[in-house]
Design a protein around this motif. Structure first.
Motif, short mmCIF file in Angstrom:
data_model
loop_
_atom_site.label_atom_id
_atom_site.label_comp_id
_atom_site.label_asym_id
_atom_site.label_seq_id
_atom_site.Cartn_x
_atom_site.Cartn_y
_atom_site.Cartn_z
N UNK A 153 -41.80 117.58 67.23
CA UNK A 153 -42.91 117.27 66.33
C UNK A 153 -43.60 118.57 65.94
N UNK A 154 -44.28 118.60 64.79
CA UNK A 154 -44.90 119.85 64.32
C UNK A 154 -45.75 120.56 65.36
N UNK A 155 -46.49 119.80 66.18
CA UNK A 155 -47.36 120.42 67.18
C UNK A 155 -46.58 121.17 68.25
N UNK A 156 -45.28 120.91 68.34
CA UNK A 156 -44.44 121.57 69.33
C UNK A 156 -43.76 122.82 68.79
N UNK A 157 -44.05 123.15 67.55
CA UNK A 157 -43.41 124.30 66.90
C UNK A 157 -44.38 125.44 66.71
N UNK A 158 -43.85 126.65 66.64
CA UNK A 158 -44.67 127.80 66.26
C UNK A 158 -45.00 127.70 64.77
N UNK A 159 -45.95 128.52 64.34
CA UNK A 159 -46.30 128.52 62.92
C UNK A 159 -45.12 128.89 62.04
N UNK A 160 -44.34 129.87 62.49
CA UNK A 160 -43.18 130.27 61.71
C UNK A 160 -42.14 129.16 61.61
N UNK A 161 -41.96 128.42 62.70
CA UNK A 161 -41.02 127.30 62.68
C UNK A 161 -41.52 126.19 61.77
N UNK A 162 -42.82 125.91 61.81
CA UNK A 162 -43.37 124.88 60.93
C UNK A 162 -43.18 125.26 59.45
N UNK A 163 -43.38 126.54 59.15
CA UNK A 163 -43.23 126.95 57.76
C UNK A 163 -41.77 126.87 57.32
N UNK A 164 -40.84 127.14 58.23
CA UNK A 164 -39.42 127.00 57.89
C UNK A 164 -39.07 125.53 57.65
N UNK A 165 -39.68 124.62 58.41
CA UNK A 165 -39.46 123.19 58.18
C UNK A 165 -40.00 122.80 56.80
N UNK A 166 -41.17 123.33 56.44
CA UNK A 166 -41.75 122.99 55.14
C UNK A 166 -40.90 123.54 53.99
N UNK A 167 -40.27 124.69 54.20
CA UNK A 167 -39.35 125.22 53.19
C UNK A 167 -38.12 124.32 53.08
N UNK A 168 -37.59 123.89 54.22
CA UNK A 168 -36.44 122.98 54.22
C UNK A 168 -36.79 121.68 53.52
N UNK A 169 -37.99 121.16 53.77
CA UNK A 169 -38.43 119.92 53.12
C UNK A 169 -38.46 120.08 51.60
N UNK A 170 -38.99 121.21 51.14
CA UNK A 170 -39.05 121.45 49.70
C UNK A 170 -37.64 121.58 49.10
N UNK A 171 -36.76 122.28 49.78
CA UNK A 171 -35.39 122.46 49.29
C UNK A 171 -34.60 121.16 49.28
N UNK A 172 -34.94 120.23 50.17
CA UNK A 172 -34.22 118.97 50.26
C UNK A 172 -34.31 118.15 48.98
N UNK A 173 -35.37 118.38 48.21
CA UNK A 173 -35.55 117.64 46.96
C UNK A 173 -34.84 118.32 45.79
#
Length: 261
Positions: A153-173
């Motif tokens: 879950x996001x709270x278990x990730x570092x800030x850098x990992x969270x931002x990489x997830x948000x980039x992946x989410x944007x690219x998924x579309x």
């Protein structure tokens, strides 16, 4: 600088104005972005760069001017009345599908796993089957070096990992252009490098990007064009070397001198 063949205009901003509480934030802004181009927007806080990005991504409305995305008119101003009109809801929704936005503060759903943060929009917006959405999400997580984090879950990730997830989410579309609003501003300096590497890798893949950033060396390294904004106007734009290393306007020189200090 990277060279593109037969680029097409994906973003067109023409004479755009925007005010908050009667205070002008954008003043007669015009710019265009072509396919495969990486454009970095720099400037001090309050210069209007993030507001410009939000207007392009439909998070703010404009007061004057016109914006077109991938050849479709998003907003225009009637020459007679001076009033701005936006396209119908269906057209605006279609235009939104062309643009992805990565926020400063990640904006992940805290109650969703990493995997679901990436699959949710694919299923809701793109109407993709769950299995296909999961396959895309896992491919992108692997690209971001986060395969082992899909059930976190996001709270278990570092800030850098969270931002990489948000980039992946944007690219998924599968957007035509990806916009970044100061993607490293919420990160510790030691985590900034991993995000800059991801963006640099996307640039190498010819992803069309508009990046609002305060990382001057990064902007110089990845950009085809750099735009310097101040007090709601575009003061100077050109190649990274011309704007960052050899600016012609005194205001640009003042900003860069203070920034480097």
């Amino acid at each position: 600088m990277r060279y593109k063949e037969k680029p097409m205009e994906v973003i067109s901003v023409r004479n755009v104005g925007k005010s908050f509480g009667g205070i002008p934030v954008l003043r007669d802004i015009s710019l265009s972005v072509s396919t495969g181009e990486v454009v970095s927007i720099i400037g001090s806080s309050g210069s209007g760069k993030s507001t410009l990005l939000r207007c392009i991504c439909q998070l703010e409305t404009i007061d004057s001017g016109a914006i077109s995305i991938c050849g479709e008119d998003m907003a225009s101003t009637d020459s007679g009345s001076g009033l701005v009109s936006y396209a119908d809801k269906a057209t605006l929704k279609h235009i939104r599908s062309h643009i992805g936005l990565v926020f400063q503060n990640f904006n992940l759903f805290p109650h969703f796993s990493v995997l679901r943060n990436i699959t949710e929009a694919q299923e809701v917006v793109l109407k993709l089957p769950h299995g296909q959405a999961v396959e895309t999400a896992r491919t992108l997580l692997a690209k971001m070096g986060l395969t082992e984090k899909e059930n976190a879950y996001p709270c278990e990730l570092s800030g850098g990992q969270q931002q990489r997830v948000s980039i992946a989410r944007a690219l998924a579309l599968k957007p035509e252009v990806l916009c970044f609003d100061e993607p490293t501003s919420a990160l510790d300096p030691e985590l900034t490098g991993e995000i800059l590497k991801v963006i640099k890798d996307l640039a190498a893949e010819d992803m069309t990007m508009v990046v609002v950033t305060h990382e001057m060396a990064f902007a110089k390294d990845i950009s085809d064009r750099v735009i310097f904004m101040d007090d709601g106007i575009i003061v100077e734009q050109g190649s990274p070397d011309s704007v960052i290393s050899h600016p012609t306007h005194e205001r640009t020189r003042q900003f860069l001198t203070r920034f480097m200090e």
